[in-house]
Design an enzyme around this catalytic site. Structure first.
Site, mmCIF file in Angstrom:
data_model
loop_
_atom_site.group_PDB
_atom_site.id
_atom_site.type_symbol
_atom_site.label_atom_id
_atom_site.label_comp_id
_atom_site.label_asym_id
_atom_site.label_seq_id
_atom_site.Cartn_x
_atom_site.Cartn_y
_atom_site.Cartn_z
ATOM 1 N N ASP A 96 0.845 -1.184 0.000
ATOM 2 C CA ASP A 96 0.000 0.000 0.000
ATOM 3 C C ASP A 96 0.891 1.250 0.000
ATOM 4 O O ASP A 96 1.781 1.360 -0.838
ATOM 5 C CB ASP A 96 -0.947 -0.075 1.208
ATOM 6 C CG ASP A 96 -2.003 1.013 1.244
ATOM 7 O OD1 ASP A 96 -3.009 0.874 0.535
ATOM 8 O OD2 ASP A 96 -1.810 1.994 1.978
ATOM 9 N N HIS A 141 -11.310 7.317 -1.627
ATOM 10 C CA HIS A 141 -10.680 7.827 -0.406
ATOM 11 C C HIS A 141 -9.442 8.662 -0.705
ATOM 12 O O HIS A 141 -9.068 9.530 0.090
ATOM 13 C CB HIS A 141 -10.324 6.666 0.534
ATOM 14 C CG HIS A 141 -9.313 5.725 -0.020
ATOM 15 N ND1 HIS A 141 -9.586 4.857 -1.069
ATOM 16 C CD2 HIS A 141 -8.015 5.520 0.305
ATOM 17 C CE1 HIS A 141 -8.495 4.162 -1.344
ATOM 18 N NE2 HIS A 141 -7.538 4.539 -0.540
ATOM 19 N N TRP A 142 -8.777 8.409 -1.845
ATOM 20 C CA TRP A 142 -7.638 9.245 -2.214
ATOM 21 C C TRP A 142 -8.068 10.709 -2.292
ATOM 22 O O TRP A 142 -7.410 11.592 -1.738
ATOM 23 C CB TRP A 142 -7.075 8.818 -3.576
ATOM 24 C CG TRP A 142 -6.190 7.621 -3.553
ATOM 25 C CD1 TRP A 142 -6.169 6.619 -2.639
ATOM 26 C CD2 TRP A 142 -5.183 7.311 -4.513
ATOM 27 N NE1 TRP A 142 -5.217 5.689 -2.987
ATOM 28 C CE2 TRP A 142 -4.601 6.079 -4.122
ATOM 29 C CE3 TRP A 142 -4.727 7.932 -5.679
ATOM 30 C CZ2 TRP A 142 -3.575 5.469 -4.850
ATOM 31 C CZ3 TRP A 142 -3.710 7.336 -6.412
ATOM 32 C CH2 TRP A 142 -3.140 6.119 -5.995
ATOM 33 N N TYR A 199 -1.519 11.081 2.325
ATOM 34 C CA TYR A 199 -2.276 11.190 1.074
ATOM 35 C C TYR A 199 -2.176 12.590 0.481
ATOM 36 O O TYR A 199 -2.063 12.750 -0.746
ATOM 37 C CB TYR A 199 -3.750 10.840 1.316
ATOM 38 C CG TYR A 199 -4.016 9.368 1.435
ATOM 39 C CD1 TYR A 199 -4.318 8.603 0.309
ATOM 40 C CD2 TYR A 199 -3.956 8.729 2.660
ATOM 41 C CE1 TYR A 199 -4.570 7.243 0.409
ATOM 42 C CE2 TYR A 199 -4.195 7.369 2.778
ATOM 43 C CZ TYR A 199 -4.499 6.624 1.654
ATOM 44 O OH TYR A 199 -4.731 5.278 1.753
ATOM 45 N N HIS A 260 -7.042 -6.857 -0.011
ATOM 46 C CA HIS A 260 -5.966 -5.870 -0.093
ATOM 47 C C HIS A 260 -4.808 -6.147 0.853
ATOM 48 O O HIS A 260 -3.650 -5.856 0.542
ATOM 49 C CB HIS A 260 -6.558 -4.486 0.227
ATOM 50 C CG HIS A 260 -5.564 -3.382 0.295
ATOM 51 N ND1 HIS A 260 -4.772 -3.000 -0.783
ATOM 52 C CD2 HIS A 260 -5.219 -2.539 1.317
ATOM 53 C CE1 HIS A 260 -4.007 -1.991 -0.435
ATOM 54 N NE2 HIS A 260 -4.253 -1.690 0.836
#
Length: 282
Positions: A96, A141-142, A199, A260
């Site tokens: 991730d 969500h990014w 992010y 994930h």
């Protein structure tokens, strides 16, 4: 034995775990986790390697400054950690967000990174370029986490519920995740903000560095292993072909019956790939 340690690197105090003996391999976690996510694979890897598992800048017990969340700075953090531990080179396995730190580390310091494994990601630059309705619905969500203040305001009202949404939606083997460990970590002062800052650095800071390298023809020259969860979004993308736009030597595979969180959901299926990749002649 997995020892817990702290070290001053690049202006922060970094928490890390270290186990085993032999060539170094660094394990980099993603969001919303900490270095704990590797606990099921650390001991097997430590039989042949020195396994170094940090909490990245802003995560876990590592400091949570208000700056430095661009991947170049985060990569410098772990680069200094490895050097201070006495290793000139290392293999890197990133999941991730940790895979994105590993990608930048390998681009900036190819003489230090011998091998790079990236778990359940495609290059950040390519994800922005591929953004369509299907990808946007999976990576919404990014864009949300990029916003100033709002994610902290909403997620902070119930950290367990917010993180629990992702552990529910992104997993196939839902029983396998130590959710409580991560909720506790993100309830620490500054932790939510730091995770979102990770992010927020994606654009424009990381994007500018990624575009500059791509336009200059800078590629990964070391061997690259891409693994992804067969039940996740990357299972619908030509992941190996995508990575070959950015790296010379790429191999990859889907991990079946997995979402994930590969190291926790399917360690028994991930480990054979990692062992072979880290010790190809064994």
């Amino acid at each position: 034995m997995n020892r817990l340690e702290m070290m001053n690197v690049n202006g922060i105090r970094m928490h890390y775990r270290i186990a085993g003996d032999g060539p170094a391999v660094v394990l980099l976690h993603g969001w919303p986790q900490t270095g704990h996510c590797w606990h099921k694979v650390t001991e097997p890897l430590a039989r042949t390697h020195t396994v170094i598992t940090p909490d990245l800048r802003g995560y876990g017990l590592t400091d949570k400054p208000k700056h430095g969340f661009d991947k170049r700075t985060m990569a410098q953090d772990v680069s200094e950690l490895v050097t201070k531990l006495g290793f000139e080179t290392t293999s890197v396995i990133g999941h991730d967000r940790g895979g994105r730190v590993g990608h930048r580390w390998a681009l900036d310091r190819p003489e230090q990174v011998e091998r790079l494994a990236v778990l359940d990601i495609a290059p950040t630059r390519e994800m922005w370029r591929l953004l369509d309705t299907e990808i946007a619905s999976g990576y919404w969500h990014w864009l949300f986490h990029l916003q100033p203040d709002l994610p902290e305001l909403l997620a902070g009202k119930d950290v367990a519920a917010y993180l629990g949404y992702f552990f529910e939606k992104w997993t196939f083997q839902r029983h396998a995740i130590d959710t409580e460990v991560y909720v506790k970590a993100f309830e620490r002062p500054g932790a939510l903000r730091a995770g979102f800052d990770d992010y927020r650095a994606s654009f424009p800071d990381d994007a500018a560095a990624d575009d500059a390298d791509f336009e200059a023809g800078k590629r990964l020259r070391m061997p690259v292993l891409a693994l992804w969860g067969g039940k996740g979004l990357l299972g619908k993308l030509p992941t190996v072909e995508i990575w070959r736009k950015y790296a010379d030597d790429v191999q990859g595979a889907a991990i079946e019956e997995c979402g994930h969180f590969l190291p926790e959901e399917a360690p028994e299926r991930v480990l054979p790939y990692l062992h072979k990749f880290l010790s190809p002649g064994a």
